[in-house]
Scaffold this motif. Sequence first.
Motif, PDB file in Angstrom:
ATOM      1  N   ALA A  80       0.950  -1.028  -0.020  1.00  0.00           N
ATOM      2  CA  ALA A  80      -0.225   0.281  -0.469  1.00  0.00           C
ATOM      3  C   ALA A  80       0.530   0.892   0.257  1.00  0.00           C
ATOM      4  O   ALA A  80       0.724   2.016  -0.689  1.00  0.00           O
ATOM      5  CB  ALA A  80      -0.746   0.216   1.337  1.00  0.00           C
ATOM      6  N   TYR A  81       1.586   1.304   0.842  1.00  0.00           N
ATOM      7  CA  TYR A  81       3.260   2.183   0.876  1.00  0.00           C
ATOM      8  C   TYR A  81       3.745   2.692  -0.513  1.00  0.00           C
ATOM      9  O   TYR A  81       3.591   3.317  -1.274  1.00  0.00           O
ATOM     10  CB  TYR A  81       3.668   1.749   2.021  1.00  0.00           C
ATOM     11  CG  TYR A  81       3.264   2.120   3.294  1.00  0.00           C
ATOM     12  CD1 TYR A  81       2.460   3.920   3.306  1.00  0.00           C
ATOM     13  CD2 TYR A  81       2.792   1.872   4.596  1.00  0.00           C
ATOM     14  CE1 TYR A  81       2.080   4.554   4.388  1.00  0.00           C
ATOM     15  CE2 TYR A  81       2.827   2.101   5.442  1.00  0.00           C
ATOM     16  CZ  TYR A  81       1.739   3.910   6.162  1.00  0.00           C
ATOM     17  OH  TYR A  81       1.457   3.597   6.947  1.00  0.00           O
ATOM     18  N   GLY A  82       3.204   1.026  -1.491  1.00  0.00           N
ATOM     19  CA  GLY A  82       4.440   1.459  -2.143  1.00  0.00           C
ATOM     20  C   GLY A  82       3.400   2.226  -3.785  1.00  0.00           C
ATOM     21  O   GLY A  82       4.162   2.698  -4.256  1.00  0.00           O
ATOM     22  N   VAL A  83       2.609   1.649  -3.566  1.00  0.00           N
ATOM     23  CA  VAL A  83       1.498   2.314  -4.153  1.00  0.00           C
ATOM     24  C   VAL A  83       1.697   3.849  -4.110  1.00  0.00           C
ATOM     25  O   VAL A  83       1.559   4.500  -5.002  1.00  0.00           O
ATOM     26  CB  VAL A  83       0.050   1.558  -4.077  1.00  0.00           C
ATOM     27  CG1 VAL A  83      -1.223   2.378  -4.531  1.00  0.00           C
ATOM     28  CG2 VAL A  83       0.223  -0.228  -4.310  1.00  0.00           C
ATOM     29  N   GLN A  84       1.303   4.495  -2.875  1.00  0.00           N
ATOM     30  CA  GLN A  84       1.677   5.341  -2.690  1.00  0.00           C
ATOM     31  C   GLN A  84       2.349   6.459  -2.751  1.00  0.00           C
ATOM     32  O   GLN A  84       2.135   7.552  -3.483  1.00  0.00           O
ATOM     33  CB  GLN A  84       0.850   5.895  -1.095  1.00  0.00           C
ATOM     34  CG  GLN A  84       1.015   7.462  -0.634  1.00  0.00           C
ATOM     35  CD  GLN A  84       0.290   7.084   0.909  1.00  0.00           C
ATOM     36  OE1 GLN A  84       0.613   6.539   1.741  1.00  0.00           O
ATOM     37  NE2 GLN A  84       0.264   8.235   1.773  1.00  0.00           N
ATOM     38  N   LEU A  85       3.001   6.009  -2.933  1.00  0.00           N
ATOM     39  CA  LEU A  85       5.215   6.934  -3.526  1.00  0.00           C
ATOM     40  C   LEU A  85       4.697   7.092  -5.241  1.00  0.00           C
ATOM     41  O   LEU A  85       5.320   7.944  -5.578  1.00  0.00           O
ATOM     42  CB  LEU A  85       6.577   5.587  -3.179  1.00  0.00           C
ATOM     43  CG  LEU A  85       6.029   6.047  -1.776  1.00  0.00           C
ATOM     44  CD1 LEU A  85       7.691   4.947  -0.918  1.00  0.00           C
ATOM     45  CD2 LEU A  85       6.798   7.367  -1.005  1.00  0.00           C
ATOM     46  N   ALA A  86       4.558   5.650  -6.087  1.00  0.00           N
ATOM     47  CA  ALA A  86       4.328   5.724  -7.144  1.00  0.00           C
ATOM     48  C   ALA A  86       3.329   6.829  -7.210  1.00  0.00           C
ATOM     49  O   ALA A  86       3.361   7.389  -8.180  1.00  0.00           O
ATOM     50  CB  ALA A  86       3.705   4.132  -7.600  1.00  0.00           C
ATOM     51  N   LEU A  87       1.780   6.730  -6.588  1.00  0.00           N
ATOM     52  CA  LEU A  87       1.204   7.995  -6.980  1.00  0.00           C
ATOM     53  C   LEU A  87       1.759   9.017  -7.043  1.00  0.00           C
ATOM     54  O   LEU A  87       1.297  10.156  -7.796  1.00  0.00           O
ATOM     55  CB  LEU A  87      -0.605   7.290  -6.633  1.00  0.00           C
ATOM     56  CG  LEU A  87      -1.096   6.208  -6.696  1.00  0.00           C
ATOM     57  CD1 LEU A  87      -2.161   6.493  -5.354  1.00  0.00           C
ATOM     58  CD2 LEU A  87      -1.271   6.527  -8.432  1.00  0.00           C
ATOM     59  N   SER A  88       2.407   9.302  -5.686  1.00  0.00           N
ATOM     60  CA  SER A  88       2.991  10.611  -5.545  1.00  0.00           C
ATOM     61  C   SER A  88       3.986  10.963  -6.963  1.00  0.00           C
ATOM     62  O   SER A  88       4.727  12.100  -6.175  1.00  0.00           O
ATOM     63  CB  SER A  88       3.681  10.646  -4.335  1.00  0.00           C
ATOM     64  OG  SER A  88       4.745  10.018  -3.812  1.00  0.00           O
TER      65      SER A  88
END
Length: 524
Positions: A80-88
Motif C-alpha cells: 500500500a505504501y509502495g502504491v502511495q509512493l508511485a502515485l506521488s
Amino acid sequence: MTAHSVDGEPPRLFSVPSDPATGNDPMAGGVSVGAQSEGARVRQLRAAALPRARTGWQAGYQARLRLTDAMVVGVTLLTAYGVQLALSGTSQWSTIGPLHAAAGLLLATAWLAALATNRAYDVRFFGRGMSEYQRVLDATWKSFSLIVLIAWVTAYSEARTLLLVAFPLGMVGLVASRYLWRQHLLRQRRRGDGGLTILLAVGDREQATRLIRLLNGAPEQEFVVSGVCLTNGAQPGERLSGVPVLGDLSDVGLTAHEMGAGAVAVCSSHEITADVVRRLGWELERYGVDLMLTAELADVAVPRITVSPAPGMSLLHVDTPRFEGPKFSVKQVMDWGLTAVLTVLVSPILLAIMLAVALTSRGPVFYLSQRVGRGGQLFPMVKFRTMYVGADRDVVALAAVNEAEGPLFKMRSDPRVTRVGRFLRRYSLDELPQLFNVLRGHMSLVGPRPPLPHEVAAYEERMKRRLLVKPGMTGLWQVTGRSDLSWEESVRLDVYYAENWTPFLDLLILAQTARAVISARGAY
C-alpha cells in the motif's frame, strides 16, 4: 457417593459399587472391568488410539497461522505504501514520515489484535466450515473501521490509499493463506499424517455405531473415533465398526485420558440424563478433555443455529430457510456484476470455441436444452454443442449402458460425443455460454445443478426443494465430485445449498470451481 483417588489419578465421579458376591460392575453387564491388570488395560487403550504425536497438531498449526497472518499484513501494508509512493511520483521510501509509519504500525497492531480477539485462531474452527474465513473477514472490517474513524478525526488524507489498496489486498491475502493452510491440513488427514482429533464415543451401541460410521468414513474430517464407552454394558473384546469398546459410563474420564482423546462425544441415550452429562463434564475437566454432545441436525449449516437459554436447559434454535429478501438481492447484484466481467474476459475463448465446433463437425455451434429453473419454470439453457446432431434420439438405445443412478444418464465413454466435445466437457468449457443465461436471469453463477424436465417429474418431495433457488453454472456438486457423485449425494448437496446458502459460500464455491475445472476430476 464418595469418589476415591486411585494411583494418584483424579477421582472418578462415575464410580459404581461392584457386586460384593462377584466383584462385577452392574453397569458393565456382569463383566468385571477390573479383571484386567491396570498395565494391560493401558496398553490396550493406547494401541487402539492413534499416536499422540499425530494428534497434538493444534498448537503448531496455530503458530503457523499467526506467523503467516503477520507476514500477509506486513506485505499488504508495504504494498500500500509502495502504491502511495508511485502515485506521488517518487520512489524514495525515506519520504514516508513518522505519521505514515505510525499509522501503518497502528493498523498492523489493530489488525492482528482483531484477528486474535475475533477468535480467528480458535482451534475449533481449523479445517471446519466457513466460520474461520468469516472471522478473518470480520476482523479485517473492524481494524479498517478503526482507521476510517482515526482518519476522520485527524483529517489524515493518506488513509485513502490504505483503504483502497490494503483493505482488499489484505482481505484476499488472509483468506487465500488460510485456504492454502487448510488444503495442507486436509492432505495430511487424507494420508493419516496428522491434523486429527481423537474421540471417545459414549452412548448405546446403535448411536455409537452411527457416529463411528459418519466420522471414520470421512477421511478429510478432523475427528476419528478410536474408542467407545457403552451405556448399556460392555462385553470383553467387543468392537463396533472396528472400534474397540473400552468400558462403560464409569470408565469415561480415565479411558479418555489414557487413550489421549482430545474430546468425548456423547450420543443421545436414555441412560444419559442431564445430571450424567453435568457430572461427566466435571470429570473430564480434571483431565483437560473437551465434552461434545451430538445433535441430530443433519444438513443444517452452523449460521442457522443459535443457542437460546431457558430455565434449566439450553434450546437450539434453527432458523427457517429464507428464499427471498435482501440476501437474494445481494446475490442478484453479485451474479450480474461478476457475470458481466467474466463474459468480457472470456470472449476471446468463446470465439475460439465457436470456430473449433463449427469447423470439426456438422451442425449448429450452440445446443439449447430445456431445463427447469426456480419455481419449476422452464428455460432454454445454452451450451456449446459437444455431440453430433440428433444424439438426443439415441438415449433410449444406450439406456442399457447408463452408468448413472436415478433419472440421470451418464457414460464415461459416450459414443455420441465429438472429439472437440470431449475436450470441452473435460474442462467444462462447453458450459461457458451459460453466462448468457445468468445475464438473462434464468440461472445464477452458483446454485443447484440445472435439471431436465423428466428428472423433475421423478422428484420426491425433498428433491423439489432444489427448485427453491435458481440453478447455477457451478455449485457444491461441481466442486465436490461432479459426475463421480452418486444421485443421492448430488441431491443432498443441492438441497443443502438451497437451504443454507450465503453470499460468502458462493464466493468460496467460485474460488474452488477453478481448481475443480483444471483438475477435470469427475468430468465426462
